[in-house]
Enzyme design. Structure first.
Site, mmCIF file in Angstrom:
data_model
loop_
_atom_site.group_PDB
_atom_site.id
_atom_site.type_symbol
_atom_site.label_atom_id
_atom_site.label_comp_id
_atom_site.label_asym_id
_atom_site.label_seq_id
_atom_site.Cartn_x
_atom_site.Cartn_y
_atom_site.Cartn_z
ATOM 1 N N ASP A 101 7.308 14.915 -4.574
ATOM 2 C CA ASP A 101 8.180 16.094 -4.633
ATOM 3 C C ASP A 101 7.302 17.344 -4.563
ATOM 4 O O ASP A 101 6.865 17.740 -3.495
ATOM 5 C CB ASP A 101 9.009 15.987 -5.924
ATOM 6 C CG ASP A 101 10.060 17.075 -6.067
ATOM 7 O OD1 ASP A 101 10.660 17.449 -5.058
ATOM 8 O OD2 ASP A 101 10.287 17.542 -7.196
ATOM 9 N N LYS A 129 9.676 14.647 -0.061
ATOM 10 C CA LYS A 129 10.517 15.843 0.132
ATOM 11 C C LYS A 129 9.619 16.958 0.651
ATOM 12 O O LYS A 129 9.068 17.732 -0.135
ATOM 13 C CB LYS A 129 11.063 16.298 -1.239
ATOM 14 C CG LYS A 129 12.388 15.720 -1.652
ATOM 15 C CD LYS A 129 12.881 16.465 -2.911
ATOM 16 C CE LYS A 129 13.736 15.604 -3.778
ATOM 17 N NZ LYS A 129 13.992 16.203 -5.105
ATOM 18 N N ARG A 163 18.475 3.964 -12.052
ATOM 19 C CA ARG A 163 17.286 3.344 -11.448
ATOM 20 C C ARG A 163 17.625 2.028 -10.746
ATOM 21 O O ARG A 163 16.928 1.595 -9.842
ATOM 22 C CB ARG A 163 16.235 3.043 -12.525
ATOM 23 C CG ARG A 163 15.620 4.279 -13.161
ATOM 24 C CD ARG A 163 14.403 3.861 -13.975
ATOM 25 N NE ARG A 163 13.958 4.891 -14.900
ATOM 26 C CZ ARG A 163 13.143 5.898 -14.583
ATOM 27 N NH1 ARG A 163 12.684 6.014 -13.366
ATOM 28 N NH2 ARG A 163 12.774 6.778 -15.498
HETATM 29 P P1 IMP Z 1 6.172 15.860 -8.489
HETATM 30 O O1 IMP Z 1 5.027 15.856 -9.455
HETATM 31 O O2 IMP Z 1 6.923 17.146 -8.493
HETATM 32 O O3 IMP Z 1 5.751 15.440 -7.080
HETATM 33 O O4 IMP Z 1 7.257 14.850 -9.030
HETATM 34 C C1 IMP Z 1 7.106 13.511 -8.965
HETATM 35 C C2 IMP Z 1 8.068 12.832 -9.903
HETATM 36 O O5 IMP Z 1 9.226 13.624 -10.184
HETATM 37 C C3 IMP Z 1 8.597 11.554 -9.275
HETATM 38 O O6 IMP Z 1 7.785 10.463 -9.568
HETATM 39 C C4 IMP Z 1 9.972 11.430 -9.875
HETATM 40 O O7 IMP Z 1 9.889 10.716 -11.088
HETATM 41 C C5 IMP Z 1 10.400 12.848 -10.180
HETATM 42 N N1 IMP Z 1 11.316 13.355 -9.157
HETATM 43 C C6 IMP Z 1 11.077 14.286 -8.217
HETATM 44 N N2 IMP Z 1 12.149 14.501 -7.450
HETATM 45 C C7 IMP Z 1 13.105 13.666 -7.904
HETATM 46 C C8 IMP Z 1 14.457 13.408 -7.487
HETATM 47 O O8 IMP Z 1 15.021 13.973 -6.520
HETATM 48 N N3 IMP Z 1 15.110 12.461 -8.203
HETATM 49 C C9 IMP Z 1 14.571 11.804 -9.260
HETATM 50 N N4 IMP Z 1 13.319 12.020 -9.668
HETATM 51 C C10 IMP Z 1 12.592 12.953 -8.989
#
Ligand code: IMP
Length: 177
Positions: A101, A129, A163
């Site tokens: 993300d 994303k 999940r």
């Molecule tokens: P990042 O550190 O922002 O890349 O987030 C990674 C983590 O955020 C992932 O492993 C997910 O657990 C959670 N996450 C990010 N986007 C989503 C989403 O759209 N749905 C559910 N969990 C998300």
């Protein structure tokens, strides 16, 4: 379809087919190397289980539990709750993630594992994303690109729910507003 799901983005069949392709590619790229698949708990578990069925070289499993998320927004606070159980020194590490993300989680974990002497550290993520990426993190293997919406299923949760859905879908806004 679950009543809280607005739309299915990726079906279980599409995930299986993509895992077959990724598994074949990973098996080719890592031939003759010692590989540890590092699953990030809890979201990567269904994807790790599906993907690993199609990896034909010997691999080891390990897990890390890193928390960064509160409800539907990223806090940016990364805490290692459960650490790796085996040494990564000289091993090729493939981090298995449910979704890339903002990239904050992986921007913390990749250097953390590298500093422990891994021979290489790469990422395989079920979803990416692109619109949300904030850090210079690149996944070597990507299952599917998804739009900037909150997604659930196949490991992904909202407040620990959904999940177990056998597909990836968009959560209805009214469920988190
Ligand atoms: P990042 O550190 O922002 O890349 O987030 C990674 C983590 O955020 C992932 O492993 C997910 O657990 C959670 N996450 C990010 N986007 C989503 C989403 O759209 N749905 C559910 N969990 C998300």
């Amino acid at each position: 379809m679950h009543k809280d799901c607005k739309e299915i983005l990726v079906t279980g069949e599409q995930i299986t087919k993509r895992c077959q392709e990724l598994g074949a590619q990973i098996s080719k790229d890592y031939e003759g190397k010692e590989v540890i698949l590092v699953g990030l708990l809890k979201g990567s578990v269904p994807f790790l289980a599906e993907l690993s069925k199609y990896i034909t070289i010997d691999v080891y499993f390990d897990y890390m539990d890193v928390s960064s998320y509160d409800g539907a927004t990223s806090t940016g606070n990364i805490v290692v709750e459960t650490d790796l159980k085996q040494s990564v020194r000289g091993k090729h590490i493939l981090i298995v993630e449910d979704i890339l993300d903002t990239g904050r989680t992986l921007a913390t974990i990749v250097p953390y594992i590298r500093e422990r002497g891994a021979a290489s550290v790469e990422i395989v993520t079920m979803l990416f994303k692109p619109e949300r990426l904030e850090r210079s993190i690149e996944a070597k293997y990507i299952g599917f690109n998804v739009p900037n919406a909150f997604v659930i299923g196949f490991g992904l949760d909202y407040d620990q729910k959904y999940r177990n859905l056998p597909y990836v879908g968009i959560l209805k806004e009214e469920c988190y507003q």
